[in-house]
Scaffold this motif. Structure first.
Motif, PDB file in Angstrom:
ATOM      1  N   LYS A 116       0.832  -1.195   0.000  1.00 44.12           N
ATOM      2  CA  LYS A 116       0.000   0.000   0.000  1.00 44.12           C
ATOM      3  C   LYS A 116       0.870   1.249   0.000  1.00 44.12           C
ATOM      4  N   GLY A 117       0.465   2.232  -0.793  1.00 49.62           N
ATOM      5  CA  GLY A 117       1.241   3.456  -0.896  1.00 49.62           C
ATOM      6  C   GLY A 117       2.087   3.511  -2.146  1.00 49.62           C
ATOM      7  N   ARG A 118       2.405   2.338  -2.684  1.00 52.53           N
ATOM      8  CA  ARG A 118       3.186   2.299  -3.921  1.00 52.53           C
ATOM      9  C   ARG A 118       2.350   1.871  -5.119  1.00 52.53           C
ATOM     10  N   LEU A 119       1.118   1.429  -4.856  1.00 56.54           N
ATOM     11  CA  LEU A 119       0.274   0.909  -5.921  1.00 56.54           C
ATOM     12  C   LEU A 119      -1.023   1.700  -6.037  1.00 56.54           C
ATOM     13  N   THR A 120      -1.539   1.757  -7.249  1.00 58.47           N
ATOM     14  CA  THR A 120      -2.878   2.278  -7.475  1.00 58.47           C
ATOM     15  C   THR A 120      -3.567   1.384  -8.488  1.00 58.47           C
ATOM     16  N   ILE A 121      -4.721   0.837  -8.089  1.00 55.35           N
ATOM     17  CA  ILE A 121      -5.509   0.026  -9.007  1.00 55.35           C
ATOM     18  C   ILE A 121      -6.683   0.871  -9.470  1.00 55.35           C
ATOM     19  N   SER A 122      -6.987   0.773 -10.741  1.00 52.94           N
ATOM     20  CA  SER A 122      -8.096   1.548 -11.311  1.00 52.94           C
ATOM     21  C   SER A 122      -8.694   0.751 -12.462  1.00 52.94           C
ATOM     22  N   ARG A 123      -9.841   1.207 -12.953  1.00 50.22           N
ATOM     23  CA  ARG A 123     -10.464   0.498 -14.067  1.00 50.22           C
ATOM     24  C   ARG A 123     -11.196   1.457 -14.973  1.00 50.22           C
ATOM     25  N   ASP A 124     -11.338   1.035 -16.219  1.00 49.04           N
ATOM     26  CA  ASP A 124     -12.107   1.753 -17.228  1.00 49.04           C
ATOM     27  C   ASP A 124     -13.082   0.742 -17.798  1.00 49.04           C
ATOM     28  N   ASN A 125     -14.302   0.755 -17.306  1.00 48.92           N
ATOM     29  CA  ASN A 125     -15.272  -0.258 -17.735  1.00 48.92           C
ATOM     30  C   ASN A 125     -15.661  -0.099 -19.211  1.00 48.92           C
ATOM     31  N   ALA A 126     -15.548   1.091 -19.731  1.00 49.00           N
ATOM     32  CA  ALA A 126     -15.842   1.287 -21.154  1.00 49.00           C
ATOM     33  C   ALA A 126     -14.842   0.532 -22.036  1.00 49.00           C
ATOM     34  N   LYS A 127     -13.637   0.354 -21.497  1.00 46.13           N
ATOM     35  CA  LYS A 127     -12.596  -0.377 -22.229  1.00 46.13           C
ATOM     36  C   LYS A 127     -12.393  -1.789 -21.695  1.00 46.13           C
ATOM     37  N   SER A 128     -13.204  -2.178 -20.704  1.00 41.57           N
ATOM     38  CA  SER A 128     -13.084  -3.505 -20.084  1.00 41.57           C
ATOM     39  C   SER A 128     -11.647  -3.781 -19.660  1.00 41.57           C
ATOM     40  N   THR A 129     -11.053  -2.806 -19.020  1.00 44.02           N
ATOM     41  CA  THR A 129      -9.634  -2.896 -18.650  1.00 44.02           C
ATOM     42  C   THR A 129      -9.422  -2.399 -17.225  1.00 44.02           C
ATOM     43  N   VAL A 130      -8.566  -3.115 -16.505  1.00 46.13           N
ATOM     44  CA  VAL A 130      -8.129  -2.712 -15.175  1.00 46.13           C
ATOM     45  C   VAL A 130      -6.639  -2.424 -15.245  1.00 46.13           C
ATOM     46  N   TYR A 131      -6.219  -1.410 -14.505  1.00 48.49           N
ATOM     47  CA  TYR A 131      -4.819  -1.004 -14.502  1.00 48.49           C
ATOM     48  C   TYR A 131      -4.231  -1.149 -13.105  1.00 48.49           C
ATOM     49  N   LEU A 132      -2.940  -1.431 -13.069  1.00 48.75           N
ATOM     50  CA  LEU A 132      -2.204  -1.436 -11.808  1.00 48.75           C
ATOM     51  C   LEU A 132      -0.965  -0.567 -11.998  1.00 48.75           C
ATOM     52  N   GLN A 133      -1.008   0.609 -11.404  1.00 48.08           N
ATOM     53  CA  GLN A 133       0.144   1.507 -11.448  1.00 48.08           C
ATOM     54  C   GLN A 133       1.062   1.166 -10.283  1.00 48.08           C
ATOM     55  N   MET A 134       2.308   0.861 -10.582  1.00 43.79           N
ATOM     56  CA  MET A 134       3.271   0.477  -9.550  1.00 43.79           C
ATOM     57  C   MET A 134       4.429   1.476  -9.565  1.00 43.79           C
ATOM     58  N   ASN A 135       4.671   2.082  -8.431  1.00 42.47           N
ATOM     59  CA  ASN A 135       5.735   3.078  -8.305  1.00 42.47           C
ATOM     60  C   ASN A 135       6.786   2.618  -7.302  1.00 42.47           C
ATOM     61  N   SER A 136       7.926   3.275  -7.334  1.00 44.41           N
ATOM     62  CA  SER A 136       9.020   2.980  -6.390  1.00 44.41           C
ATOM     63  C   SER A 136       9.302   1.482  -6.338  1.00 44.41           C
ATOM     64  N   LEU A 137       9.421   0.887  -7.496  1.00 52.63           N
ATOM     65  CA  LEU A 137       9.597  -0.559  -7.565  1.00 52.63           C
ATOM     66  C   LEU A 137      10.923  -0.986  -6.956  1.00 52.63           C
ATOM     67  N   GLU A 138      10.874  -2.164  -6.328  1.00 56.17           N
ATOM     68  CA  GLU A 138      12.034  -2.729  -5.656  1.00 56.17           C
ATOM     69  C   GLU A 138      12.331  -4.099  -6.256  1.00 56.17           C
ATOM     70  N   PRO A 139      13.560  -4.579  -6.138  1.00 58.66           N
ATOM     71  CA  PRO A 139      13.879  -5.916  -6.671  1.00 58.66           C
ATOM     72  C   PRO A 139      12.937  -7.004  -6.144  1.00 58.66           C
ATOM     73  N   GLU A 140      12.441  -6.806  -4.919  1.00 53.06           N
ATOM     74  CA  GLU A 140      11.521  -7.789  -4.335  1.00 53.06           C
ATOM     75  C   GLU A 140      10.165  -7.815  -5.034  1.00 53.06           C
ATOM     76  N   ASP A 141       9.896  -6.850  -5.861  1.00 54.88           N
ATOM     77  CA  ASP A 141       8.649  -6.826  -6.628  1.00 54.88           C
ATOM     78  C   ASP A 141       8.737  -7.678  -7.890  1.00 54.88           C
ATOM     79  N   THR A 142       9.905  -8.209  -8.180  1.00 55.93           N
ATOM     80  CA  THR A 142      10.079  -9.075  -9.339  1.00 55.93           C
ATOM     81  C   THR A 142       9.210 -10.314  -9.195  1.00 55.93           C
TER      82      THR A 142
END
Length: 123
Positions: free
Chosen positions: A64-90
């Motif tokens: 929490k704090g590094r991610l944002t999940i959002s969606r666009d139902n018109a495009k039937s798509t969900v997004y996951l914005q990931m910031n400040s990525l760390e090697p452990e996120d691999t």
């Protein structure tokens, strides 16, 4: 039913990526969508989820704090914005769909899964 995850790739520590999950569900707006991730030898772990109309979200506490999940139902798509990525996120990141009334973190609840997209965080 198909879920197509995309947007993974190689990124340096501290960088950002936006993952996308495109769905072929006719009732897309009725489905909660979640992201999970998995590394070799480990179970698939919950990352984030969003309700069908986008009014509720849930995040893994450690992320929490590094991610944002959002969606666009018109495009039937969900997004996951990931910031400040760390090697452990691999990991391989998977999206999944479910029609439950509430957001779940348990993989067993989700009916439909995408094929996964690989995120590698390395310098």
């Amino acid at each position: 039913v198909q879920l197509q995850a995309s947007g993974g790739g190689l990124v340096r520590p501290g960088g950002s990526l936006r993952l996308s999950c495109a769905a072929s569900l006719r009732t897309f707006s009725l489905h909660n969508i979640a992201w999970f991730r998995q590394t070799p030898g480990k179970e698939r772990a919950f990352v984030a989820a969003i309700s069908g109309n986008g009014d509720r979200t849930s995040y893994a506490g450690s992320l929490k704090g590094r991610l944002t999940i959002s969606r666009d139902n018109a495009k039937s798509t969900v997004y996951l914005q990931m910031n400040s990525l760390e090697p452990e996120d691999t990991a391989i990141y998977y999206c999944a769909a479910d029609r439950s009334a509430r957001l779940h973190t348990d993989t067993r609840v989700y009916s439909y899964w995408g094929q996964g997209t690989l995120v590698t965080v390395s310098s």
